[in-house]
Design a protein around this motif. Structure first.
Motif, PDB file in Angstrom:
ATOM      1  N   LEU A 254      27.303 -42.657 -49.356  1.00 57.58           N
ATOM      2  CA  LEU A 254      25.889 -42.680 -49.717  1.00 57.58           C
ATOM      3  C   LEU A 254      25.033 -42.471 -48.478  1.00 57.58           C
ATOM      4  O   LEU A 254      25.424 -42.840 -47.361  1.00 57.58           O
ATOM      5  CB  LEU A 254      25.501 -44.015 -50.347  1.00 57.58           C
ATOM      6  CG  LEU A 254      25.664 -44.189 -51.860  1.00 57.58           C
ATOM      7  CD1 LEU A 254      27.119 -44.083 -52.263  1.00 57.58           C
ATOM      8  CD2 LEU A 254      25.107 -45.536 -52.296  1.00 57.58           C
ATOM      9  N   LEU A 255      23.870 -41.860 -48.690  1.00 55.90           N
ATOM     10  CA  LEU A 255      22.813 -41.883 -47.694  1.00 55.90           C
ATOM     11  C   LEU A 255      21.839 -42.972 -48.126  1.00 55.90           C
ATOM     12  O   LEU A 255      21.373 -42.991 -49.270  1.00 55.90           O
ATOM     13  CB  LEU A 255      22.099 -40.537 -47.608  1.00 55.90           C
ATOM     14  CG  LEU A 255      22.753 -39.511 -46.673  1.00 55.90           C
ATOM     15  CD1 LEU A 255      22.093 -38.151 -46.842  1.00 55.90           C
ATOM     16  CD2 LEU A 255      22.669 -39.958 -45.211  1.00 55.90           C
ATOM     17  N   VAL A 256      21.552 -43.878 -47.190  1.00 56.04           N
ATOM     18  CA  VAL A 256      20.786 -45.086 -47.508  1.00 56.04           C
ATOM     19  C   VAL A 256      19.603 -45.203 -46.556  1.00 56.04           C
ATOM     20  O   VAL A 256      19.678 -44.824 -45.384  1.00 56.04           O
ATOM     21  CB  VAL A 256      21.687 -46.340 -47.384  1.00 56.04           C
ATOM     22  CG1 VAL A 256      20.940 -47.594 -47.827  1.00 56.04           C
ATOM     23  CG2 VAL A 256      22.960 -46.166 -48.208  1.00 56.04           C
ATOM     24  N   THR A 257      18.486 -45.712 -47.081  1.00 55.21           N
ATOM     25  CA  THR A 257      17.322 -46.005 -46.259  1.00 55.21           C
ATOM     26  C   THR A 257      16.893 -47.443 -46.548  1.00 55.21           C
ATOM     27  O   THR A 257      17.683 -48.223 -47.093  1.00 55.21           O
ATOM     28  CB  THR A 257      16.194 -44.984 -46.541  1.00 55.21           C
ATOM     29  OG1 THR A 257      15.114 -45.224 -45.634  1.00 55.21           O
ATOM     30  CG2 THR A 257      15.693 -45.052 -47.978  1.00 55.21           C
ATOM     31  N   HIS A 258      15.655 -47.799 -46.213  1.00 55.94           N
ATOM     32  CA  HIS A 258      15.173 -49.155 -46.552  1.00 55.94           C
ATOM     33  C   HIS A 258      13.768 -49.080 -47.119  1.00 55.94           C
ATOM     34  O   HIS A 258      13.082 -48.049 -47.016  1.00 55.94           O
ATOM     35  CB  HIS A 258      15.252 -50.110 -45.359  1.00 55.94           C
ATOM     36  CG  HIS A 258      14.441 -49.694 -44.166  1.00 55.94           C
ATOM     37  ND1 HIS A 258      13.081 -49.878 -44.093  1.00 55.94           N
ATOM     38  CD2 HIS A 258      14.795 -49.098 -43.003  1.00 55.94           C
ATOM     39  CE1 HIS A 258      12.632 -49.444 -42.933  1.00 55.94           C
ATOM     40  NE2 HIS A 258      13.645 -48.950 -42.250  1.00 55.94           N
ATOM     41  N   GLU A 259      13.330 -50.168 -47.698  1.00 54.19           N
ATOM     42  CA  GLU A 259      12.102 -50.179 -48.487  1.00 54.19           C
ATOM     43  C   GLU A 259      10.831 -49.920 -47.677  1.00 54.19           C
ATOM     44  O   GLU A 259       9.800 -49.520 -48.236  1.00 54.19           O
ATOM     45  CB  GLU A 259      11.967 -51.523 -49.214  1.00 54.19           C
ATOM     46  CG  GLU A 259      11.833 -52.719 -48.291  1.00 54.19           C
ATOM     47  CD  GLU A 259      11.761 -54.055 -49.036  1.00 54.19           C
ATOM     48  OE1 GLU A 259      11.987 -54.033 -50.260  1.00 54.19           O
ATOM     49  OE2 GLU A 259      11.491 -55.088 -48.386  1.00 54.19           O
ATOM     50  N   LYS A 260      10.860 -50.120 -46.362  1.00 55.70           N
ATOM     51  CA  LYS A 260       9.657 -49.927 -45.558  1.00 55.70           C
ATOM     52  C   LYS A 260       9.449 -48.479 -45.116  1.00 55.70           C
ATOM     53  O   LYS A 260       8.401 -48.153 -44.562  1.00 55.70           O
ATOM     54  CB  LYS A 260       9.685 -50.861 -44.337  1.00 55.70           C
ATOM     55  CG  LYS A 260       9.522 -52.330 -44.725  1.00 55.70           C
ATOM     56  CD  LYS A 260       9.332 -53.214 -43.525  1.00 55.70           C
ATOM     57  CE  LYS A 260       9.104 -54.663 -43.942  1.00 55.70           C
ATOM     58  NZ  LYS A 260       8.907 -55.561 -42.779  1.00 55.70           N
ATOM     59  N   VAL A 261      10.446 -47.621 -45.350  1.00 55.63           N
ATOM     60  CA  VAL A 261      10.247 -46.192 -45.107  1.00 55.63           C
ATOM     61  C   VAL A 261       9.279 -45.677 -46.166  1.00 55.63           C
ATOM     62  O   VAL A 261       9.431 -45.978 -47.358  1.00 55.63           O
ATOM     63  CB  VAL A 261      11.588 -45.434 -45.165  1.00 55.63           C
ATOM     64  CG1 VAL A 261      11.375 -43.926 -45.162  1.00 55.63           C
ATOM     65  CG2 VAL A 261      12.467 -45.848 -43.993  1.00 55.63           C
ATOM     66  N   SER A 262       8.269 -44.910 -45.764  1.00 59.31           N
ATOM     67  CA  SER A 262       7.236 -44.493 -46.706  1.00 59.31           C
ATOM     68  C   SER A 262       7.802 -43.595 -47.796  1.00 59.31           C
ATOM     69  O   SER A 262       8.808 -42.903 -47.597  1.00 59.31           O
ATOM     70  CB  SER A 262       6.120 -43.748 -45.972  1.00 59.31           C
ATOM     71  OG  SER A 262       6.533 -42.439 -45.616  1.00 59.31           O
ATOM     72  N   ASP A 263       7.140 -43.600 -48.946  1.00 59.87           N
ATOM     73  CA  ASP A 263       7.581 -42.768 -50.068  1.00 59.87           C
ATOM     74  C   ASP A 263       7.600 -41.290 -49.671  1.00 59.87           C
ATOM     75  O   ASP A 263       8.497 -40.545 -50.052  1.00 59.87           O
ATOM     76  CB  ASP A 263       6.646 -42.966 -51.267  1.00 59.87           C
ATOM     77  CG  ASP A 263       6.818 -44.320 -51.920  1.00 59.87           C
ATOM     78  OD1 ASP A 263       7.642 -45.132 -51.409  1.00 59.87           O
ATOM     79  OD2 ASP A 263       6.148 -44.584 -52.930  1.00 59.87           O
ATOM     80  N   GLU A 264       6.598 -40.863 -48.907  1.00 62.24           N
ATOM     81  CA  GLU A 264       6.515 -39.447 -48.524  1.00 62.24           C
ATOM     82  C   GLU A 264       7.671 -39.055 -47.609  1.00 62.24           C
ATOM     83  O   GLU A 264       8.271 -37.982 -47.772  1.00 62.24           O
ATOM     84  CB  GLU A 264       5.177 -39.162 -47.844  1.00 62.24           C
ATOM     85  CG  GLU A 264       4.984 -37.700 -47.431  1.00 62.24           C
ATOM     86  CD  GLU A 264       5.038 -36.726 -48.601  1.00 62.24           C
ATOM     87  OE1 GLU A 264       5.384 -35.540 -48.356  1.00 62.24           O
ATOM     88  OE2 GLU A 264       4.757 -37.116 -49.753  1.00 62.24           O
ATOM     89  N   VAL A 265       7.988 -39.902 -46.645  1.00 60.96           N
ATOM     90  CA  VAL A 265       9.099 -39.590 -45.729  1.00 60.96           C
ATOM     91  C   VAL A 265      10.425 -39.573 -46.488  1.00 60.96           C
ATOM     92  O   VAL A 265      11.256 -38.676 -46.296  1.00 60.96           O
ATOM     93  CB  VAL A 265       9.141 -40.587 -44.549  1.00 60.96           C
ATOM     94  CG1 VAL A 265      10.435 -40.446 -43.751  1.00 60.96           C
ATOM     95  CG2 VAL A 265       7.945 -40.365 -43.631  1.00 60.96           C
ATOM     96  N   ALA A 266      10.624 -40.545 -47.364  1.00 61.58           N
ATOM     97  CA  ALA A 266      11.860 -40.574 -48.158  1.00 61.58           C
ATOM     98  C   ALA A 266      11.950 -39.337 -49.051  1.00 61.58           C
ATOM     99  O   ALA A 266      13.039 -38.754 -49.215  1.00 61.58           O
ATOM    100  CB  ALA A 266      11.916 -41.845 -49.000  1.00 61.58           C
TER     101      ALA A 266
END
Length: 318
Positions: A254-266
């Motif tokens: 999986l590629l995973v991020t976290h909730e504080k990354v902005s919606d636009e960047v994600a």
């Protein structure tokens, strides 16, 4: 000029400077990968270049790590914006499985995509005489960095095969490149590695000396008892001297991020990846397995809203 008017101009200039500073603030994207001789790293470098060139204001970096477990803990702590991790490790992180390396549930994690499969690759020097999992008893083997995704895979597989580390002659906890060097130097008999097919370190080993790829039968995979582990195959010819298909275990990355990354960047990270799959495949052939239609299936954690927006636009999600 009157003092009040001058003050007003200064205030306006200060406000303009502050607003432009906010707009101009760089977007840091640190991509957490794995060892430099594995598959995560070259794909991570390719993603870093894509994001740096196409996301306005992005400042990207690639960090070599011990892979899944370390990556997920770093994401939870906000010390990265995107990470590669094995599906079983992500599930354990979300649940907070302490013996898997997670002291508490990592509830800040969010999914970007399911990508390609890792294949458990057990490779032994031909001189060792190892041909089956049972033959590993009493032998010297490396099982990946401590509590890495690979090492957790090793524990699960040996348990399903009715074995433990105590049955082995010597266990080293080393990543890809170091494990291969010890086999070359006759200091290890075998290594178990979880990676995409065609992994550089195993390719190097197979071209240096005769090796045997050890099968993991489907009945052993079934005994693991986790949906994260599925029967897989290392096709004949994947490595030099490998003349037959080798049954093994497949685990989704999986590629995973976290909730504080902005919606636009994600959103941009997700879109750019799927718009440039051909480029990723030139970084490593494992990326050829990344498919838009399977990217959201059986995810053990919630999708990031930015990624979800992309999948809805692409017609993958309703």
């Amino acid at each position: 000029m009157k003092l009040s008017k001058r003050f007003g101009l200064f205030a306006a200039a200060a406000a303009f400077t502050a607003s432009t500073a906010v707009i101009a603030a760089p977007t840091f994207i640190n991509i957490l990968t794995g060892g430099t001789s594995g598959v995560y790293y070259p794909i991570g470098v390719a993603l870093s270049q894509l994001y740096g060139n196409n996301i306005e204001g992005a400042k990207t970096s690639v960090q070599a790590t011990k892979a899944s477990v370390e990556n997920l803990n770093l994401l939870q702590a906000g010390r990265g914006e995107l990470a590669f991790a094995l599906g079983d490790s992500v599930s354990d992180a979300w649940s907070g499985v302490e013996e898997a390396g997670f002291k508490a549930p990592l509830k800040k994690l969010r999914a970007i995509a399911g990508t390609y499969n890792n294949y458990i690759q057990v490779v032994a020097s031909a001189d060792s005489g190892i041909k089956t999992l049972a033959d590993l008893k009493g032998k010297r083997i490396s099982v990946g960095a401590p509590k890495s995704g690979t090492e957790l895979n090793a524990r699960a597989i040996f348990k399903a095969a009715g074995m433990s580390y105590e049955d082995l002659g010597k266990v080293e906890f080393l990543p890809y490149a170091e494990s291969v060097e010890l086999i070359k130097n006759r200091q290890l008999d075998a290594t178990l590695q979880s990676s995409g097919l065609g992994m550089a370190a195993i390719r190097d080993l197979a071209t240096t000396m005769p090796v045997t790829f050890v099968a993991i039968p489907a009945e052993v995979v079934a005994k693991i008892g986790s949906p994260a582990y599925q029967p897989g195959l290392i096709p004949a010819g994947t490595y030099e001297g490998q003349s037959a298909d080798v049954p093994t275990v497949a685990v989704t990355n999986l590629l995973v991020t976290h909730e504080k990354v902005s919606d636009e960047v994600a959103y941009q990270m997700t879109k750019l990846m799927f718009d440039n799959l051909g480029r990723l495949a030139t970084a490593h052939s494992a990326a050829k397995e990344i498919k838009l239609e399977t990217a959201t299936r059986n995810l053990p954690i919630p999708l990031h809203p930015g990624a979800e927006r992309f999948y809805k636009e692409a017609g993958v999600l309703q």
